[in-house]
Scaffold this motif. Structure first.
Motif, PDB file in Angstrom:
ATOM      1  N   HIS A   1       0.846  -1.192   0.000  1.00 42.08           N
ATOM      2  CA  HIS A   1       0.000   0.000   0.000  1.00 42.08           C
ATOM      3  C   HIS A   1       0.878   1.239   0.000  1.00 42.08           C
ATOM      4  CE1 HIS A   1      -3.342   2.655   0.773  1.00 42.08           C
ATOM      5  NE2 HIS A   1      -2.691   3.174   1.821  1.00 42.08           N
ATOM      6  N   LEU A   2       0.450   2.242  -0.771  1.00 45.65           N
ATOM      7  CA  LEU A   2       1.217   3.485  -0.861  1.00 45.65           C
ATOM      8  C   LEU A   2       0.234   4.650  -0.886  1.00 45.65           C
ATOM      9  CD1 LEU A   2       4.238   4.432  -1.288  1.00 45.65           C
ATOM     10  CD2 LEU A   2       3.641   4.657  -3.706  1.00 45.65           C
ATOM     11  N   HIS A   3       0.523   5.679  -0.081  1.00 50.06           N
ATOM     12  CA  HIS A   3      -0.323   6.870  -0.079  1.00 50.06           C
ATOM     13  C   HIS A   3       0.574   8.090   0.098  1.00 50.06           C
ATOM     14  CE1 HIS A   3       0.169   7.367   4.304  1.00 50.06           C
ATOM     15  NE2 HIS A   3       0.082   6.041   4.353  1.00 50.06           N
ATOM     16  N   GLY A   4       0.062   9.220  -0.348  1.00 46.46           N
ATOM     17  CA  GLY A   4       0.835  10.452  -0.236  1.00 46.46           C
ATOM     18  C   GLY A   4       0.570  11.356  -1.420  1.00 46.46           C
ATOM     19  N   SER A   5       1.616  12.070  -1.875  1.00 43.94           N
ATOM     20  CA  SER A   5       1.440  13.019  -2.968  1.00 43.94           C
ATOM     21  C   SER A   5       2.661  13.054  -3.862  1.00 43.94           C
ATOM     22  CB  SER A   5       1.167  14.424  -2.412  1.00 43.94           C
ATOM     23  OG  SER A   5       2.281  14.887  -1.671  1.00 43.94           O
ATOM     24  N   LEU A   6       2.400  13.396  -5.134  1.00 44.55           N
ATOM     25  CA  LEU A   6       3.445  13.678  -6.112  1.00 44.55           C
ATOM     26  C   LEU A   6       3.311  15.144  -6.472  1.00 44.55           C
ATOM     27  CD1 LEU A   6       2.927  10.568  -8.431  1.00 44.55           C
ATOM     28  CD2 LEU A   6       4.452  10.760  -6.449  1.00 44.55           C
ATOM     29  N   THR A   7       4.406  15.895  -6.423  1.00 47.89           N
ATOM     30  CA  THR A   7       4.346  17.332  -6.684  1.00 47.89           C
ATOM     31  C   THR A   7       5.295  17.718  -7.801  1.00 47.89           C
ATOM     32  OG1 THR A   7       5.985  17.727  -4.935  1.00 47.89           O
ATOM     33  CG2 THR A   7       3.660  17.880  -4.322  1.00 47.89           C
ATOM     34  N   ASN A   8       5.001  18.890  -8.399  1.00 46.07           N
ATOM     35  CA  ASN A   8       5.813  19.404  -9.524  1.00 46.07           C
ATOM     36  C   ASN A   8       6.041  18.314 -10.566  1.00 46.07           C
ATOM     37  OD1 ASN A   8       6.129  21.960  -8.246  1.00 46.07           O
ATOM     38  ND2 ASN A   8       7.786  21.115  -6.991  1.00 46.07           N
ATOM     39  N   LEU A   9       4.963  17.641 -10.888  1.00 43.96           N
ATOM     40  CA  LEU A   9       5.030  16.496 -11.795  1.00 43.96           C
ATOM     41  C   LEU A   9       5.008  16.965 -13.246  1.00 43.96           C
ATOM     42  CD1 LEU A   9       4.879  13.402 -12.241  1.00 43.96           C
ATOM     43  CD2 LEU A   9       2.386  13.620 -12.107  1.00 43.96           C
ATOM     44  N   THR A  10       5.950  16.481 -14.039  1.00 46.43           N
ATOM     45  CA  THR A  10       6.023  16.800 -15.466  1.00 46.43           C
ATOM     46  C   THR A  10       5.868  15.515 -16.264  1.00 46.43           C
ATOM     47  OG1 THR A  10       7.507  18.669 -15.063  1.00 46.43           O
ATOM     48  CG2 THR A  10       7.402  17.824 -17.308  1.00 46.43           C
ATOM     49  N   ILE A  11       4.965  15.555 -17.259  1.00 47.88           N
ATOM     50  CA  ILE A  11       4.724  14.397 -18.130  1.00 47.88           C
ATOM     51  C   ILE A  11       5.133  14.784 -19.545  1.00 47.88           C
ATOM     52  CG2 ILE A  11       3.028  12.716 -18.943  1.00 47.88           C
ATOM     53  CD1 ILE A  11       1.282  13.497 -16.560  1.00 47.88           C
ATOM     54  N   ASN A  12       6.027  14.008 -20.139  1.00 55.91           N
ATOM     55  CA  ASN A  12       6.560  14.304 -21.467  1.00 55.91           C
ATOM     56  C   ASN A  12       6.152  13.250 -22.487  1.00 55.91           C
ATOM     57  OD1 ASN A  12       8.479  16.682 -21.031  1.00 55.91           O
ATOM     58  ND2 ASN A  12       9.203  15.259 -19.459  1.00 55.91           N
ATOM     59  N   LYS A  13       6.147  13.671 -23.760  1.00 55.28           N
ATOM     60  CA  LYS A  13       6.001  12.803 -24.943  1.00 55.28           C
ATOM     61  C   LYS A  13       4.565  12.374 -25.212  1.00 55.28           C
ATOM     62  CE  LYS A  13      10.742  11.073 -24.626  1.00 55.28           C
ATOM     63  NZ  LYS A  13      11.631   9.891 -24.633  1.00 55.28           N
ATOM     64  N   MET A  14       3.576  13.093 -24.667  1.00 50.61           N
ATOM     65  CA  MET A  14       2.195  12.709 -24.923  1.00 50.61           C
ATOM     66  C   MET A  14       1.794  12.950 -26.377  1.00 50.61           C
ATOM     67  SD  MET A  14      -1.135  13.588 -22.571  1.00 50.61           S
ATOM     68  CE  MET A  14      -0.214  13.281 -21.066  1.00 50.61           C
ATOM     69  N   SER A  15       2.472  13.875 -27.051  1.00 50.03           N
ATOM     70  CA  SER A  15       2.108  14.185 -28.444  1.00 50.03           C
ATOM     71  C   SER A  15       2.757  13.251 -29.451  1.00 50.03           C
ATOM     72  CB  SER A  15       2.497  15.628 -28.779  1.00 50.03           C
ATOM     73  OG  SER A  15       3.900  15.801 -28.726  1.00 50.03           O
ATOM     74  N   THR A  16       3.505  12.257 -28.979  1.00 48.64           N
ATOM     75  CA  THR A  16       4.183  11.334 -29.902  1.00 48.64           C
ATOM     76  C   THR A  16       3.303  10.142 -30.280  1.00 48.64           C
ATOM     77  OG1 THR A  16       5.216  10.077 -28.088  1.00 48.64           O
ATOM     78  CG2 THR A  16       6.428  11.981 -28.946  1.00 48.64           C
ATOM     79  N   PHE A  17       2.001  10.250 -30.055  1.00 44.72           N
ATOM     80  CA  PHE A  17       1.116   9.120 -30.327  1.00 44.72           C
ATOM     81  C   PHE A  17       1.069   8.796 -31.822  1.00 44.72           C
ATOM     82  CE2 PHE A  17      -1.674  12.892 -30.366  1.00 44.72           C
ATOM     83  CZ  PHE A  17      -2.326  12.740 -31.574  1.00 44.72           C
ATOM     84  N   THR A  18       0.818   7.543 -32.114  1.00 46.98           N
ATOM     85  CA  THR A  18       0.593   7.078 -33.480  1.00 46.98           C
ATOM     86  C   THR A  18      -0.890   6.779 -33.655  1.00 46.98           C
ATOM     87  OG1 THR A  18       1.026   4.775 -32.867  1.00 46.98           O
ATOM     88  CG2 THR A  18       2.893   6.083 -33.657  1.00 46.98           C
ATOM     89  N   ILE A  19      -1.409   7.019 -34.843  1.00 46.00           N
ATOM     90  CA  ILE A  19      -2.816   6.728 -35.140  1.00 46.00           C
ATOM     91  C   ILE A  19      -2.861   5.344 -35.779  1.00 46.00           C
ATOM     92  CG2 ILE A  19      -4.886   7.488 -36.359  1.00 46.00           C
ATOM     93  CD1 ILE A  19      -3.692  10.317 -36.359  1.00 46.00           C
ATOM     94  N   ASP A  20      -3.233   4.357 -34.997  1.00 45.10           N
ATOM     95  CA  ASP A  20      -3.181   2.966 -35.458  1.00 45.10           C
ATOM     96  C   ASP A  20      -4.452   2.532 -36.184  1.00 45.10           C
ATOM     97  OD1 ASP A  20      -0.685   2.848 -34.286  1.00 45.10           O
ATOM     98  OD2 ASP A  20      -1.429   2.005 -32.412  1.00 45.10           O
TER      99      ASP A  20
END
Length: 423
Positions: free
Chosen positions: A72-91
């Protein structure tokens, strides 16, 4: 853009792939264009919708509370950056214009997440705790999008859009958890099982933004499309649908079409005498099914209050010929006859009655409405130009016309149902 014109967009067929019997409709291209527009706008976001830039996406804080087995894990993630979401392929983009539904499959080679953590929890009875930098990579993600079209923004657009993620694998690392060292390596190894659950917690934050932005891009594309008049576009769809149907009929050996065997009793009156007879038919074939075509303007009606789509129109066939072997018994008259019936044309009228929340195609009606001039020819009766022969000929002509009508209705209505289901 009005509802009438949006219906035209959905009804237009743009491409018929060479060597491919399937009909591809223009809505596929519109969805692909919307996805590319979505990709291009991800760097700036959609300020008018309150949606921030999505690549990279920065989240100030995300609360997590996840469990996997005894971990079990609880708490928070802060200053989170997510990269490469625009690299999707249209399958895959596959629309069903009968049910106003579009299924989309996208792929993402990888998403990487980085930020800070402050968590607590337990592995079985072992407490876990820590704070510091963390990173997570998610590999080979698949995004499935189900789009339902209906009344939206005063016209026909996206009524619902559901997006789901699935990751093939994740790699997660909390730096300095449990004070670092061997305990850090051990705990990170165990917490790797929580990767999909942590990923889901993050998706719950940004998925609504993705769905709202996609909805806007698709509606913008649909509402901005300029198409021809409704009659022309619906007719274009059916012209290509019937072209595919003709090809399928030939490839599947349905022209000539085998006709069923049958028998019946009948009664005739001649010179105040009533006679009972029997006719049996076998070895029948119907040629000309591959001439199926549109015989008038087709119609498309969307009833928004009932979420109902109604397609309708008239189908035509030309130069049909039915051949049968008849066994005929009447009083002392017994013959095996070879009969041929030629029809200049046949017209069949149909109308679907489809509710978009259902998954099956139903017909309000689908039946032959008109048989063109009939030309009847027989072999085997001999020189019987008599009142009795004329009565027999008319009886056989009626029987044969009824069999052909039933065969045409069964074949064409079944082909229409199949074509709608795969279009």
């Amino acid at each position: 853009m009005g509802l009438r014109r949006l219906l035209c967009v959905l009804a237009t067929v743009a491409v018929l792939q060479a060597g491919d019997a399937s009909v591809r409709n223009v809505i596929d291209d519109q969805i692909i264009a919307a996805l590319e527009s979505f990709r291009n706008h991800m760097i700036d976001g959609w300020p008018e919708l309150g949606i921030p830039p999505l690549d990279p996406l920065v989240l100030p804080e995300v609360r997590i509370n996840v469990t996997s087995g005894t971990t079990h894990l609880h708490g928070s993630l802060t200053n989170l950056t997510i990269n490469k979401m625009s690299t999707f392929t249209i399958d895959r983009v596959q629309s069903n214009i009968l049910f106003f539904k579009v299924d989309v499959s996208l792929g993402l080679p990888m998403l990487d997440f980085a930020g800070n953590y402050d968590v607590g929890g337990a592995i079985d009875v072992l407490p876990i705790y820590g704070s510091g930098p963390f990173w997570m990579d998610a590999f080979d993600l698949q995004m499935s999008i189900t789009i339902k079209l209906g009344e939206a923004e005063g016209g026909l657009g996206v009524s619902t859009l559901d997006l789901n993620f699935e990751a093939n694998s994740t790699d997660i690392h909390f730096e300095n958890i449990m004070g670092g060292g061997d305990m850090e390596d051990f705990v990170n190894g165990v917490l790797s099982s929580l990767g999909p659950d942590i990923l889901q917690a993050l998706e719950d934050v940004y998925e609504p933004w993705l769905e709202e932005a996609l909805r806007k891009e698709i509606n913008d594309i649909l509402h901005g499309s300029e198409r021809a008049s409704k009659d022309e576009t619906v007719n274009d769809f059916f012209d290509l649908l019937f072209a595919n149907m003709r090809q399928s009929i030939i490839e599947n050996g349905q022209d000539p079409l085998s006709l069923p065997s049958d028998s019946d009793n009948f009664t005739v009156s001649l010179f105040n005498t009533t006679m009972d007879g029997e006719v049996a038919v076998s070895g029948g074939h119907l040629a000309g099914l591959s001439t199926v075509h549109r015989a008038g303007n087709m119609t498309l009606l969307y009833v928004g209050e009932q979420d109902e789509v109604i397609w309708g129109g008239e189908v035509g066939l030309i130069d049909l010929e039915a051949d049968y072997t008849f066994g005929l018994t009447l009083a002392l008259f017994g013959k095996d006859l070879e009969l041929s019936l030629k029809m200049s044309y046949v017209h069949l009228s149909f109308e679907t009655d489809v509710f978009l929340h259902q998954s099956n195609v139903t017909f309000a009606h689908c039946n032959v409405t008109e048989l063109g001039p009939l030309h009847f020819k027989e072999k085997g009766a001999g020189p019987l130009d008599t009142p009795l022969y004329n009565i027999l000929a008319n009886t056989l002509l009626g029987e044969l016309a009824g069999l052909v009508t039933s065969a045409v209705e069964g074949a064409i209505c079944s082909l229409l149902e199949g074509a709608f289901g795969s279009s």
